[in-house]
Design a protein around this motif. Structure first.
Motif, PDB file in Angstrom:
ATOM      1  N   THR A 232       0.751  -1.165   0.033  1.00  0.00           N
ATOM      2  CA  THR A 232       0.115   0.133   0.015  1.00  0.00           C
ATOM      3  C   THR A 232       0.962   1.197   0.072  1.00  0.00           C
ATOM      4  OG1 THR A 232      -0.164   0.079   2.246  1.00  0.00           O
ATOM      5  CG2 THR A 232      -1.820  -1.105   0.938  1.00  0.00           C
ATOM      6  N   SER A 233       2.055   1.056  -0.078  1.00  0.00           N
ATOM      7  CA  SER A 233       2.813   2.485  -0.482  1.00  0.00           C
ATOM      8  C   SER A 233       2.883   2.899  -1.963  1.00  0.00           C
ATOM      9  CB  SER A 233       4.251   2.145   0.205  1.00  0.00           C
ATOM     10  OG  SER A 233       4.924   3.425   0.500  1.00  0.00           O
ATOM     11  N   SER A 234       2.392   3.911  -2.011  1.00  0.00           N
ATOM     12  CA  SER A 234       2.527   4.248  -3.403  1.00  0.00           C
ATOM     13  C   SER A 234       3.181   5.709  -3.632  1.00  0.00           C
ATOM     14  CB  SER A 234       0.888   4.487  -4.022  1.00  0.00           C
ATOM     15  OG  SER A 234       0.191   5.524  -3.215  1.00  0.00           O
ATOM     16  N   LYS A 235       3.411   6.213  -4.901  1.00  0.00           N
ATOM     17  CA  LYS A 235       3.801   7.468  -5.183  1.00  0.00           C
ATOM     18  C   LYS A 235       3.474   8.562  -4.461  1.00  0.00           C
ATOM     19  CE  LYS A 235       5.382  10.384  -8.931  1.00  0.00           C
ATOM     20  NZ  LYS A 235       4.487  11.603  -8.697  1.00  0.00           N
ATOM     21  N   ASP A 236       2.011   8.687  -4.710  1.00  0.00           N
ATOM     22  CA  ASP A 236       1.267   9.715  -3.878  1.00  0.00           C
ATOM     23  C   ASP A 236       0.862   9.580  -2.638  1.00  0.00           C
ATOM     24  OD1 ASP A 236       1.491  11.428  -6.240  1.00  0.00           O
ATOM     25  OD2 ASP A 236      -0.255  10.087  -7.258  1.00  0.00           O
ATOM     26  N   ALA A 237       0.904   8.242  -1.933  1.00  0.00           N
ATOM     27  CA  ALA A 237       0.394   8.039  -0.701  1.00  0.00           C
ATOM     28  C   ALA A 237       1.377   7.344  -0.014  1.00  0.00           C
ATOM     29  CB  ALA A 237      -1.053   7.565  -0.519  1.00  0.00           C
ATOM     30  N   PRO A 238       2.544   7.570   0.127  1.00  0.00           N
ATOM     31  CA  PRO A 238       3.766   6.920   0.603  1.00  0.00           C
ATOM     32  C   PRO A 238       3.915   6.522   1.951  1.00  0.00           C
ATOM     33  CG  PRO A 238       4.364   9.153   0.424  1.00  0.00           C
ATOM     34  CD  PRO A 238       2.989   9.214   0.032  1.00  0.00           C
ATOM     35  N   TRP A 239       4.207   5.279   2.364  1.00  0.00           N
ATOM     36  CA  TRP A 239       4.545   4.823   3.919  1.00  0.00           C
ATOM     37  C   TRP A 239       5.850   5.598   4.206  1.00  0.00           C
ATOM     38  CZ3 TRP A 239       1.600   3.384   7.897  1.00  0.00           C
ATOM     39  CH2 TRP A 239       0.524   2.653   7.524  1.00  0.00           C
ATOM     40  N   TYR A 240       6.144   5.840   5.314  1.00  0.00           N
ATOM     41  CA  TYR A 240       7.479   6.211   6.010  1.00  0.00           C
ATOM     42  C   TYR A 240       7.773   5.196   7.282  1.00  0.00           C
ATOM     43  CZ  TYR A 240       8.340  10.574   3.023  1.00  0.00           C
ATOM     44  OH  TYR A 240       8.370  10.926   1.906  1.00  0.00           O
ATOM     45  N   ASP A 246      14.295   6.170  19.375  1.00  0.00           N
ATOM     46  CA  ASP A 246      14.595   7.495  20.039  1.00  0.00           C
ATOM     47  C   ASP A 246      13.455   8.532  19.537  1.00  0.00           C
ATOM     48  OD1 ASP A 246      15.435  10.142  20.270  1.00  0.00           O
ATOM     49  OD2 ASP A 246      17.309   9.736  19.695  1.00  0.00           O
ATOM     50  N   LYS A 247      12.670   8.861  20.592  1.00  0.00           N
ATOM     51  CA  LYS A 247      11.473   9.608  20.207  1.00  0.00           C
ATOM     52  C   LYS A 247      11.704  10.815  19.654  1.00  0.00           C
ATOM     53  CE  LYS A 247       8.244   7.681  23.502  1.00  0.00           C
ATOM     54  NZ  LYS A 247       7.243   8.027  24.733  1.00  0.00           N
ATOM     55  N   LYS A 248      12.758  11.633  20.006  1.00  0.00           N
ATOM     56  CA  LYS A 248      13.066  12.963  19.635  1.00  0.00           C
ATOM     57  C   LYS A 248      13.671  12.801  18.408  1.00  0.00           C
ATOM     58  CE  LYS A 248      14.812  14.847  24.060  1.00  0.00           C
ATOM     59  NZ  LYS A 248      14.205  13.614  25.123  1.00  0.00           N
ATOM     60  N   ASN A 249      14.479  11.856  17.913  1.00  0.00           N
ATOM     61  CA  ASN A 249      14.971  11.836  16.482  1.00  0.00           C
ATOM     62  C   ASN A 249      13.492  11.469  15.524  1.00  0.00           C
ATOM     63  OD1 ASN A 249      17.572  12.069  15.467  1.00  0.00           O
ATOM     64  ND2 ASN A 249      17.505  10.062  15.182  1.00  0.00           N
ATOM     65  N   ALA A 250      12.805  10.546  16.105  1.00  0.00           N
ATOM     66  CA  ALA A 250      11.505  10.273  15.254  1.00  0.00           C
ATOM     67  C   ALA A 250      10.668  11.402  14.850  1.00  0.00           C
ATOM     68  CB  ALA A 250      10.610   9.314  16.072  1.00  0.00           C
ATOM     69  N   ARG A 251      10.473  12.412  15.995  1.00  0.00           N
ATOM     70  CA  ARG A 251       9.648  13.529  15.956  1.00  0.00           C
ATOM     71  C   ARG A 251      10.168  14.416  14.905  1.00  0.00           C
ATOM     72  NH1 ARG A 251       9.531  14.278  22.377  1.00  0.00           N
ATOM     73  NH2 ARG A 251       8.103  12.493  22.916  1.00  0.00           N
ATOM     74  N   LEU A 252      11.680  14.535  14.688  1.00  0.00           N
ATOM     75  CA  LEU A 252      12.346  15.556  13.589  1.00  0.00           C
ATOM     76  C   LEU A 252      12.028  14.895  12.403  1.00  0.00           C
ATOM     77  CD1 LEU A 252      15.640  16.144  15.469  1.00  0.00           C
ATOM     78  CD2 LEU A 252      13.792  17.778  15.406  1.00  0.00           C
ATOM     79  N   ILE A 253      12.180  13.742  12.255  1.00  0.00           N
ATOM     80  CA  ILE A 253      11.925  13.036  10.865  1.00  0.00           C
ATOM     81  C   ILE A 253      10.694  13.202  10.261  1.00  0.00           C
ATOM     82  CG2 ILE A 253      11.790  10.753   9.780  1.00  0.00           C
ATOM     83  CD1 ILE A 253      14.075   9.726  11.842  1.00  0.00           C
ATOM     84  N   VAL A 254       9.536  12.968  11.274  1.00  0.00           N
ATOM     85  CA  VAL A 254       8.208  13.050  10.753  1.00  0.00           C
ATOM     86  C   VAL A 254       7.877  14.499  10.679  1.00  0.00           C
ATOM     87  CG1 VAL A 254       5.805  13.046  11.743  1.00  0.00           C
ATOM     88  CG2 VAL A 254       7.226  11.064  12.171  1.00  0.00           C
ATOM     89  N   ALA A 255       8.465  15.726  11.462  1.00  0.00           N
ATOM     90  CA  ALA A 255       8.007  17.153  11.319  1.00  0.00           C
ATOM     91  C   ALA A 255       8.709  17.365   9.899  1.00  0.00           C
ATOM     92  CB  ALA A 255       8.735  17.761  12.360  1.00  0.00           C
ATOM     93  N   GLN A 256       9.903  16.706   9.407  1.00  0.00           N
ATOM     94  CA  GLN A 256      10.488  17.345   8.400  1.00  0.00           C
ATOM     95  C   GLN A 256       9.569  16.724   7.182  1.00  0.00           C
ATOM     96  OE1 GLN A 256      13.899  19.100   7.783  1.00  0.00           O
ATOM     97  NE2 GLN A 256      12.255  19.440   6.050  1.00  0.00           N
ATOM     98  N   VAL A 257       9.078  15.403   7.223  1.00  0.00           N
ATOM     99  CA  VAL A 257       8.288  14.864   6.109  1.00  0.00           C
ATOM    100  C   VAL A 257       7.040  15.739   5.728  1.00  0.00           C
ATOM    101  CG1 VAL A 257       6.957  12.883   5.485  1.00  0.00           C
ATOM    102  CG2 VAL A 257       9.108  12.470   6.558  1.00  0.00           C
TER     103      VAL A 257
END
Length: 289
Positions: A232-240, A246-257
């Motif tokens: 279900t990961s597509s070009k227009d609706a991708p999964w990350y 590391d919760k802090k690192n994960a937050r930075l990644i999601v915010a950037q996406v």
């Protein structure tokens, strides 16, 4: 600092092997202070872009969060989206379906919660539960009262993947951009966080015996997630697949996406017509008198 997030994206038709996907990566911050500085910078940018999204009123954004217990979905939503105007953001946490929801198709309850134009919708769990927990717990599927020949069909999961892909393609064609996050936590890190929930009285409410029973099905869940992410990961609706030990690192990644997605839309504020501009100037003259 702009974080490179492409490494976490599941490309279309990728065969996902979660054992090969890290639950931890080198930190994008060197201290607690630097983390807070980076997150604040991202939140400020998100707030500005969300205001533009709201004013533009053409696009809508759907963010989906899925994860094993204790991976940090709630805190992710709390920290990353803390600067967004509540008027332009809606968060829905999907629990066990109600009797009314069970009497409809599995996408019905989610369709009712899709974001309006100009808004960001956040699903804390989602219709993807229908190919995750329902796949691990067949008794839930039985409670959905599907006709026998459909509930027992050997291709039921493939068909549900197809329904999800079709839905997301339809939404994309109609102005809803979708980003899906799987917060990838290790079993050892989950164990530590469970212990913290037991040892900290303020977190006792977050933990019960069901969490341990689900933990015993870890391999089944990983298999279900792998098939789901691959299908279900597509070009227009991708999964990350976001490393979440590391919760802090994960937050930075999601915010950037999310920032990247909003910037890609290249939105602008509505232009003021000459007539409207003259009207505003007349109002201004009245106000300054």
């Amino acid at each position: 600092m702009k974080i490179s997030t492409e490494q976490f994206r599941v490309k279309p038709k990728d065969e996902v092997d979660l054992k090969k996907r890290p639950t931890s990566v080198p930190s994008f911050y060197r201290s607690k202070e630097e983390y807070q500085e980076l997150l604040t910078e991202q939140i400020d940018r998100l707030s500005s872009l969300q205001g533009l999204l709201y004013a533009n009123n053409s696009w809508s954004i759907l963010l989906i969060f899925q994860a094993m217990d204790a991976a940090g979905k709630d805190s992710m939503i709390k920290h990353v989206l803390s600067g967004i105007n509540p008027q332009g953001c809606e968060v829905y946490s999907f629990k066990h379906p109600s009797p009314e929801e069970l009497d409809h198709d599995f996408l019905w309850r989610s369709m009712r919660r899709l974001p309006e134009r100009g808004r960001i919708g956040i699903f804390n769990r989602s219709y993807y539960e229908e190919v995750l927990i329902v796949r691990v717990h067949p008794e839930i599927l039985a409670a959905e009262n599907l006709p026998d020949k459909l509930a027992g069909h050997k291709n039921i999961w493939r068909d549900r993947f197809r329904s999800m892909n079709d839905l997301e393609a339809h939404l994309t064609r109609n102005g809803t951009r979708i980003i899906k996050f799987f917060l990838h936590i290790s079993k050892e890190e989950q164990r530590k966080r469970f212990l913290e929930r037991i040892d900290n009285p303020e977190k006792n409410w977050k933990f019960n015996q069901d969490d341990i029973e689900e933990r015993k099905r870890w391999k089944q869940y990983m298999n279900a997630y792998e098939q789901c992410l691959s299908a279900t990961s597509s070009k227009d609706a991708p999964w990350y697949v976001v490393p979440a030990d590391d919760k802090k690192n994960a937050r930075l990644i999601v915010a950037q996406v999310v920032v990247n997605l909003l910037e890609e839309l290249k939105m602008s504020y509505p232009e003021t017509s000459e007539e409207k501009h003259r009207e505003l100037l007349a109002i201004r003259d009245e106000l300054v008198q």
